[in-house]
Design an enzyme around this catalytic site. Structure first.
Site, short mmCIF file in Angstrom:
data_model
loop_
_atom_site.label_atom_id
_atom_site.label_comp_id
_atom_site.label_asym_id
_atom_site.label_seq_id
_atom_site.Cartn_x
_atom_site.Cartn_y
_atom_site.Cartn_z
CE LYS A 37 142.58 80.78 81.55
NZ LYS A 37 141.76 81.94 81.16
NE ARG A 127 136.64 87.36 77.96
CZ ARG A 127 137.63 86.51 78.10
NH1 ARG A 127 137.69 85.44 77.32
NH2 ARG A 127 138.60 86.69 78.99
CE1 TYR A 249 134.68 54.51 59.57
CE2 TYR A 249 136.15 55.84 60.94
CZ TYR A 249 135.32 54.73 60.77
OH TYR A 249 135.16 53.85 61.82
CG MET A 297 136.94 57.64 68.98
SD MET A 297 135.58 56.65 69.65
CE MET A 297 134.17 57.56 69.01
#
Length: 363
Positions: A37, A127, A249, A297
């Site tokens: 998966k 679940r 940043y 990014m």
């Protein structure tokens, strides 16, 4: 790494299939499937699934119908493909069109289904899966299963990565109790760690996942698996700076003296988690270096002040994942798990597949 590629993600299919055989050997005759998966845990379904099939795997587990259709496109009719989330209402015909087997998770899915399927029992995860009270309904009203060919009855362990947890034995006992209430069918319980808990957890079919891809099946033991994934990047630029200059940043990292900062063309857009800001690490020539400043990014910055200048020059290779950078240790530094690191791997890397089944051909 090719000269014109700044980042390369290498997936070693020979190591992957060696990990598969590791689990096969531990199962001593019980069938061994594979969880593929989430694009084979980020490693590429179209390459991974055929490699596992060539190693003898015949049972493949995906999460969604779309993943099942993709798996069928690269696997022949010998492969059984199980869709763990089951059929969304109205999608039943597509399962038949692509020879996919759903896991039936509730009474509604059972009511809508005709044909072969897996019954998924909830033995403690809360679940997906039929809880004990719904299993009791099926036991009292067996006609509800009249049109279903039960290929397997399955459940999923919640704490197998921590062998000492009492939940493991409790789930095993409940699973056995629930199975006894249903028509006799082969059973499946063990994931990667479950296989290593012992033969009482093996039943008829096991479903390893993270261990196939090199992650540690256990939370606090040595990793027995071979490394499958390696992410490398070339240094783009090296800056020499001094106090009170800052990096990145928010001016979030301020150097305290003469420093050399290497910038690499990888960022959170590539699946390198921003949570590794000020916490991550990499390896250059076998020497660990710290990630400093905020991850952006497209870029990260490393403090290479302790390395000889020639070891950290533009174009030099850096290991970001794999090699000398353990995936589970890096995941812990990011406050996550190896599963998330793998399944977040981005699409901007040049991907290179190693091993006979890949013919060493890059994608």
């Amino acid at each position: 790494m090719d000269a014109h590629h700044a980042t390369t993600l290498t997936i070693d299919l020979e190591a992957l299939t060696a990990n598969y055989r590791f689990f096969v050997d531990h199962l001593a005759g019980c069938a061994c499937g594979a969880a593929v998966k989430a694009d084979a845990y980020g490693c590429g379904l179209e390459r991974v699934a055929p490699a596992l099939a060539a190693a003898g795997c015949r049972h493949f587990f995906v999460a969604t119908l779309d993943e099942g259709i993709s798996a069928r496109q690269v696997l022949d009719a010998r492969a059984e493909i199980f869709v763990l989330n089951g059929p969304v209402a109205g999608s039943e015909a597509e399962f038949g069109n692509h020879a996919l087997l759903p896991a039936l998770n509730d009474l509604g899915q059972i009511e809508r289904w005709q044909g072969p399927a897996v019954l998924h029992l909830d033995s403690g995860m809360s679940r997906l899966g039929l809880p004990p009270q719904e299993v009791a309904i099926l036991a009292a009203e067996p006609e509800r299963l009249g049109g279903i060919e039960i290929r397997y009855v399955m459940s999923h362990l919640s704490c197998a990565d921590e062998p000492e947890r009492p939940e493991n034995a409790a789930q095993l006992a409940l699973f056995q109790t629930l199975c006894a209430q249903l028509p006799t069918a082969p059973a499946s319980l063990a994931n990667s760690a479950g296989i290593l808990l012992g033969p009482q957890y093996h039943f008829d079919l096991a479903r390893p996942g993270i261990g196939l891809y090199g992650g540690n099946p256990f939370a606090a033991r040595a990793n027995p698996m071979r490394q499958v994934v390696r992410l490398q990047a070339k240094i783009a630029q090296v800056r020499e700076i001094d106090s009170p200059q800052t990096v990145g940043y928010g001016a979030a990292h301020r150097v305290t003296g003469p420093s050399r900062i290497a910038t690499l063309p990888v960022g959170y857009a590539d699946g390198y988690p921003r949570s590794l800001s000020h916490k991550g690490f990499a390896s250059i020539g076998g020497v660990r270096v710290a990630l400093v400043g905020r991850i952006s990014m497209d870029l990260i910055t490393l403090d290479v002040s302790a390395l000889p200048p020639q070891a950290a020059q533009p174009g030099n290779l850096v290991d970001l994942l794999g090699g000398d950078v353990d995936i589970d240790e890096l995941a812990a530094a990011a406050g996550t798990i190896s599963y998330e690191l793998l399944t977040s791997l981005g699409q901007r890397y040049r991907r290179r597949y190693l091993g006979r089944t890949a013919d060493a051909v890059p994608s």
